[in-house]
Scaffold this active site. Structure first.
Site, PDB file in Angstrom:
ATOM      1  N   SER A  55     -46.468  68.172 101.277  1.00  0.00           N
ATOM      2  CA  SER A  55     -46.433  69.102 100.143  1.00  0.00           C
ATOM      3  C   SER A  55     -45.072  69.761  99.921  1.00  0.00           C
ATOM      4  CB  SER A  55     -47.535  70.169 100.274  1.00  0.00           C
ATOM      5  OG  SER A  55     -48.806  69.558 100.214  1.00  0.00           O
ATOM      6  N   GLU A  81     -51.458  58.034 106.513  1.00  0.00           N
ATOM      7  CA  GLU A  81     -52.446  57.298 105.702  1.00  0.00           C
ATOM      8  C   GLU A  81     -52.672  55.907 106.282  1.00  0.00           C
ATOM      9  OE1 GLU A  81     -50.457  57.984 101.985  1.00  0.00           O
ATOM     10  OE2 GLU A  81     -50.989  60.095 102.152  1.00  0.00           O
ATOM     11  N   GLU A 140     -45.045  65.270 109.899  1.00  0.00           N
ATOM     12  CA  GLU A 140     -45.917  65.514 108.755  1.00  0.00           C
ATOM     13  C   GLU A 140     -47.304  65.940 109.229  1.00  0.00           C
ATOM     14  OE1 GLU A 140     -44.542  63.135 105.100  1.00  0.00           O
ATOM     15  OE2 GLU A 140     -45.778  61.795 106.285  1.00  0.00           O
ATOM     16  N   GLY A 163     -43.719  63.036  99.092  1.00  0.00           N
ATOM     17  CA  GLY A 163     -44.676  62.179  98.400  1.00  0.00           C
ATOM     18  C   GLY A 163     -44.728  62.514  96.923  1.00  0.00           C
ATOM     19  N   GLY A 164     -45.712  63.307  96.535  1.00  0.00           N
ATOM     20  CA  GLY A 164     -45.959  63.612  95.121  1.00  0.00           C
ATOM     21  C   GLY A 164     -44.714  64.010  94.328  1.00  0.00           C
ATOM     22  N   ASN A 217     -41.416  58.905  99.269  1.00  0.00           N
ATOM     23  CA  ASN A 217     -42.499  57.961  99.583  1.00  0.00           C
ATOM     24  C   ASN A 217     -43.412  57.892  98.358  1.00  0.00           C
ATOM     25  OD1 ASN A 217     -44.665  56.543 100.579  1.00  0.00           O
ATOM     26  ND2 ASN A 217     -45.356  58.150 101.984  1.00  0.00           N
ATOM     27  N   TRP A 218     -43.248  56.824  97.593  1.00  0.00           N
ATOM     28  CA  TRP A 218     -44.018  56.729  96.336  1.00  0.00           C
ATOM     29  C   TRP A 218     -45.471  56.360  96.577  1.00  0.00           C
ATOM     30  CZ3 TRP A 218     -40.540  53.723  92.279  1.00  0.00           C
ATOM     31  CH2 TRP A 218     -39.327  54.395  92.134  1.00  0.00           C
ATOM     32  N   LYS A 219     -45.787  55.945  97.793  1.00  0.00           N
ATOM     33  CA  LYS A 219     -47.152  55.495  98.111  1.00  0.00           C
ATOM     34  C   LYS A 219     -47.574  54.407  97.118  1.00  0.00           C
ATOM     35  CE  LYS A 219     -47.893  59.951 100.185  1.00  0.00           C
ATOM     36  NZ  LYS A 219     -48.812  60.994 100.627  1.00  0.00           N
ATOM     37  N   HIS A 223     -47.157  56.004 108.902  1.00  0.00           N
ATOM     38  CA  HIS A 223     -47.562  57.123 108.048  1.00  0.00           C
ATOM     39  C   HIS A 223     -49.024  57.459 108.327  1.00  0.00           C
ATOM     40  CE1 HIS A 223     -48.695  59.393 104.492  1.00  0.00           C
ATOM     41  NE2 HIS A 223     -47.419  59.674 104.365  1.00  0.00           N
ATOM     42  N   GLY A 283     -50.269  66.001 100.619  1.00  0.00           N
ATOM     43  CA  GLY A 283     -50.980  65.855  99.352  1.00  0.00           C
ATOM     44  C   GLY A 283     -51.966  66.973  99.046  1.00  0.00           C
TER      45      GLY A 283
END
Ligand code: PGA
Length: 279
Positions: free
Chosen positions: A216, A99, A169, A237-238, A9-11, A97, A175
């Site tokens: 994470s 966010e 999640e 993500g990251g 997930n590159w956001k 998600h 994150g």
């Protein structure tokens, strides 16, 4: 046997050019890993970079996903993207998600509408659920997660349900560098997610649906999650923005799945998951 699925997930990261660079750096390795059939690999770039990414991975087993979708098919919905538009280039779509729930007012009800609209276009939803820190500390994790699952799956048939991937999640782990422990995540997935699915449908459906862990995940801690019997991959993500890290995570998925096949029920299984005849 559930095939693990690792999605990046590159956001809101990567311009089109940056997306091309990142995919070019990982494409060969990811394609080889996905070709083993032991892991599904999905890249979820921002909408504008999807055409470039889809073109680069075309002809490989690497799949593409969107990070969101609207529930209507077309019309006066400025700024939104329909399931049919997404389906032209993507196999998967992330829905609900945290966010989006937190910053864009998404609710269990809107998640359910999006899931149904996505399925109607043969898009495969990755539905995100998870408790926030306050809910976690108040001991509400099971109730929150179970309610989110019920909301997302409302009015879905068993066959529709089986095509959905769930990402567990915990919001406090996203994150933050503070991942949940593999054992705890496995327990929540078993006791809140699979149990709820069994109540909604049946035990076999609950055992068929794939559940990822997210929050994470990195190349160092990923094995802790993949070693758990109820965790079928990761939503990353990251670490999905760093080619070497994302490749390492996908490698770990293949390795752990190999191990699982050998020890499923304590017996050897054949490649397609059937037990070998010597038992
Ligand atoms: P993270 O994000 O890996 O950067 O914690 C995961 C996610 O939001 O899906």
């Amino acid at each position: 046997m559930r095939t693990p699925i690792v999605a990046g997930n590159w956001k809101m990261n990567k311009t089109i050019n940056e997306a091309r660079e990142l995919v070019t750096a990982m494409k060969n390795d990811l394609a080889q890993l996905a070709a083993t059939g032991q892991v599904e690999i999905v890249l979820c770039p921002p909408f504008l970079a999807i055409p470039a990414v889809a073109a680069l991975v075309q002809g490989t087993p690497i799949q593409v996903g969107a990070q969101n979708v609207f529930w209507e098919t077309k019309g006066a919905f400025t700024g939104e993207v329909s399931p049919a538009m997404v389906r032209e280039l993507c196999e998967y779509v992330i829905i609900g998600h945290s966010e989006r729930r937190q910053y864009f007012g998404e609710t269990d009800e809107s998640v359910n509408k999006k899931v149904r609209a996505a399925l109607a276009q043969q898009l495969k939803p990755i539905v995100c659920v998870g408790e926030n820190l306050q809910q976690n500390e108040a001991g509400q994790t099971q109730a929150v997660v179970s309610t989110q699952v019920r909301g997302a799956f409302r009015d879905l048939t068993r066959d529709q349900a089986r095509g959905i991937v769930i990402a567990y999640e915990p919001v406090w782990a996203i994150g933050t560098g503070k991942a949940a422990s593999g054992v705890v995540a496995n327990t929540i997935i078993e006791s809140a997610i699979r149990r709820t699915l069994a109540e909604l449908y049946d035990e076999s459906t609950a055992q068929t649906i794939r559940v990822q862990y997210g929050g994470s995940v990195n190349a160092k801690n990923v094995t802790e999650f993949f070693a758990q019997p109820n965790i079928d991959g990761a939503l990353v993500g990251g670490a999905s923005l760093v080619a070497a890290d994302f490749i390492a995570i996908c490698q770990a998925a293949v390795k752990c799945n190999d191990g699982r096949r050998m020890t499923d029920d304590g017996r050897r299984t054949t490649d397609d998951g059937r037990r070998m005849t010597d038992d």
